[in-house]
Design a protein around this motif. Structure first.
Motif, PDB file in Angstrom:
ATOM      1  N   GLU A 205       0.829  -1.208   0.000  1.00  0.00           N
ATOM      2  CA  GLU A 205       0.000   0.000   0.000  1.00  0.00           C
ATOM      3  C   GLU A 205       0.864   1.259   0.000  1.00  0.00           C
ATOM      4  OE1 GLU A 205      -3.629   0.343   0.121  1.00  0.00           O
ATOM      5  OE2 GLU A 205      -3.309  -1.667  -0.703  1.00  0.00           O
ATOM      6  N   ILE A 206       1.917   1.252   0.822  1.00  0.00           N
ATOM      7  CA  ILE A 206       2.816   2.412   0.898  1.00  0.00           C
ATOM      8  C   ILE A 206       3.553   2.610  -0.425  1.00  0.00           C
ATOM      9  CG2 ILE A 206       4.937   3.280   1.962  1.00  0.00           C
ATOM     10  CD1 ILE A 206       2.509   3.718   3.684  1.00  0.00           C
ATOM     11  N   LEU A 207       4.006   1.508  -1.030  1.00  0.00           N
ATOM     12  CA  LEU A 207       4.697   1.598  -2.318  1.00  0.00           C
ATOM     13  C   LEU A 207       3.771   2.149  -3.395  1.00  0.00           C
ATOM     14  CD1 LEU A 207       6.805  -1.696  -2.376  1.00  0.00           C
ATOM     15  CD2 LEU A 207       7.693   0.641  -2.466  1.00  0.00           C
ATOM     16  N   GLN A 208       2.537   1.692  -3.426  1.00  0.00           N
ATOM     17  CA  GLN A 208       1.577   2.194  -4.404  1.00  0.00           C
ATOM     18  C   GLN A 208       1.372   3.700  -4.250  1.00  0.00           C
ATOM     19  OE1 GLN A 208      -1.974  -0.159  -3.842  1.00  0.00           O
ATOM     20  NE2 GLN A 208      -1.334  -1.701  -5.327  1.00  0.00           N
ATOM     21  N   LEU A 209       1.224   4.145  -3.020  1.00  0.00           N
ATOM     22  CA  LEU A 209       1.020   5.567  -2.771  1.00  0.00           C
ATOM     23  C   LEU A 209       2.271   6.368  -3.108  1.00  0.00           C
ATOM     24  CD1 LEU A 209      -0.987   7.687  -1.619  1.00  0.00           C
ATOM     25  CD2 LEU A 209       0.105   7.333   0.616  1.00  0.00           C
ATOM     26  N   GLY A 210       3.438   5.865  -2.679  1.00  0.00           N
ATOM     27  CA  GLY A 210       4.686   6.575  -2.911  1.00  0.00           C
ATOM     28  C   GLY A 210       5.046   6.691  -4.381  1.00  0.00           C
ATOM     29  N   LEU A 211       4.655   5.670  -5.171  1.00  0.00           N
ATOM     30  CA  LEU A 211       4.949   5.673  -6.606  1.00  0.00           C
ATOM     31  C   LEU A 211       3.817   6.281  -7.436  1.00  0.00           C
ATOM     32  CD1 LEU A 211       6.491   2.079  -6.866  1.00  0.00           C
ATOM     33  CD2 LEU A 211       7.725   4.254  -6.985  1.00  0.00           C
ATOM     34  N   ASN A 212       2.786   6.782  -6.754  1.00  0.00           N
ATOM     35  CA  ASN A 212       1.626   7.377  -7.442  1.00  0.00           C
ATOM     36  C   ASN A 212       0.915   6.377  -8.353  1.00  0.00           C
ATOM     37  OD1 ASN A 212       2.011   9.795  -6.187  1.00  0.00           O
ATOM     38  ND2 ASN A 212       2.635  10.916  -8.006  1.00  0.00           N
ATOM     39  N   ILE A 213       0.851   5.121  -7.896  1.00  0.00           N
ATOM     40  CA  ILE A 213       0.167   4.096  -8.687  1.00  0.00           C
ATOM     41  C   ILE A 213      -0.963   3.451  -7.881  1.00  0.00           C
ATOM     42  CG2 ILE A 213       2.115   3.564 -10.206  1.00  0.00           C
ATOM     43  CD1 ILE A 213       2.748   1.173  -8.370  1.00  0.00           C
ATOM     44  N   GLY A 214      -1.407   4.125  -6.850  1.00  0.00           N
ATOM     45  CA  GLY A 214      -2.504   3.602  -6.049  1.00  0.00           C
ATOM     46  C   GLY A 214      -2.700   4.417  -4.796  1.00  0.00           C
ATOM     47  N   GLN A 215      -3.862   4.244  -4.194  1.00  0.00           N
ATOM     48  CA  GLN A 215      -4.189   4.925  -2.951  1.00  0.00           C
ATOM     49  C   GLN A 215      -3.917   4.016  -1.763  1.00  0.00           C
ATOM     50  OE1 GLN A 215      -8.338   5.717  -3.786  1.00  0.00           O
ATOM     51  NE2 GLN A 215      -7.888   7.731  -4.641  1.00  0.00           N
ATOM     52  N   PHE A 216      -3.637   4.621  -0.617  1.00  0.00           N
ATOM     53  CA  PHE A 216      -3.481   3.832   0.602  1.00  0.00           C
ATOM     54  C   PHE A 216      -4.846   3.657   1.251  1.00  0.00           C
ATOM     55  CE2 PHE A 216      -3.153   3.264   5.136  1.00  0.00           C
ATOM     56  CZ  PHE A 216      -2.172   2.292   5.259  1.00  0.00           C
ATOM     57  N   ASP A 217      -5.229   2.397   1.459  1.00  0.00           N
ATOM     58  CA  ASP A 217      -6.529   2.100   2.051  1.00  0.00           C
ATOM     59  C   ASP A 217      -6.333   1.050   3.142  1.00  0.00           C
ATOM     60  OD1 ASP A 217      -9.129   1.639   2.707  1.00  0.00           O
ATOM     61  OD2 ASP A 217      -9.814   1.174   0.686  1.00  0.00           O
TER      62      ASP A 217
END
Length: 254
Positions: A205-217
């Motif tokens: 989740e953190i990687l997705q948010l940090g890379l702008n490829i997903g939201q943290f949920d």
């Protein structure tokens, strides 16, 4: 208990891949047999130390006994282990590809090939370019907030979106609860499965948010963890069912 016998048995059983209760039964049976042999040698006039050594020598070489026990526990253990590692590697690749690599590829394709600056994975706004504004629109730390939104808003969301964000998040980590205890002995308890699932899901989740490829949920983390728990309980159920159908594994090898 004789320390020499205790060490001998521990070396035989430490690497056995089986339930702790099953291993305890095997250890108890080995203790009974070894002490019976030791007493027989003592009756023949040997000292306690000599009787212990004689009992161990007649009982057998430790590595051969370990292999024999493991063969009784699972005749195709080596093949199963290799196959499990292959499946785990494939599963890990699929998870990382679907949740990270595929999204990165799509983002790069959208931006560099299609010239599209719109990011389909995060919410952006002309009024929310600051870091904390970005977090506000792309993070959810309230448990089950988004899950209930999907469930209660069936008329506003496509069915595939609802399924992917609820049932999908459960199923995607279910195999993890099976693979971890099968491949790593330290993951033999519920608490360790929960901890590992939280760490892995949270990291994604953190990687997705940090890379702008997903939201943290946080809902994703919770549902992923529940999925791993279901997988772990399923494995326990299967192991229990198999154990009930077995007799004394140790007696089959002697």
């Amino acid at each position: 208990m004789d320390k020499t016998i205790e060490s001998y048995i521990a070396e035989i059983t430490v690497s056995l891949n089986c339930e702790e209760e099953e291993k305890r039964d095997i250890i108890d049976e080995m203790i009974d047999h070894l002490y019976l042999l030791k007493n027989e040698y003592i009756e023949q006039g040997f000292s306690k130390e000599e009787a212990t050594q004689k009992a161990l020598e007649s009982f057998g070489e430790q590595k051969q006994l370990t292999n024999g026990l493991q063969e009784s526990l699972f005749p195709f253990y080596k093949v199963f282990k290799i196959g499990t590692w292959i499946l785990f590697g494939l599963y890990s690749f699929i998870i990382l590809f679907k949740l990270l690599f595929q999204r990165i590829i799509i983002r790069l394709t959208d931006y560099y090939i299609n010239g599209d600056t719109f990011n389909r994975y995060v919410i952006t706004s002309m009024d929310s370019e600051r870091f904390f504004d970005f977090l506000k629109y792309n993070t959810n730390v309230i448990p089950f907030k988004n899950t209930m939104t999907y469930i209660n808003g069936a008329d506003r969301f496509n069915l595939d979106i609802i399924v992917n964000n609820t049932l999908g998040n459960l199923l995607i980590f279910l195999p993890l609860g099976i693979f971890l205890p099968l491949l790593f002995k330290k993951y033999n308890g519920m608490s360790k499965i929960i901890a590992a699932s939280i760490v892995i899901s949270f990291s994604i989740e953190i990687l997705q948010l940090g890379l702008n490829i997903g939201q943290f949920d946080v809902d994703d983390v919770i549902l992923n963890t529940f999925g791993a728990i279901i997988g772990f309980l399923l494995l326990k159920f299967i192991n229990g069912a198999i154990s009930l159908s077995k007799g004394s594994l140790f007696r089959r090898t002697i």
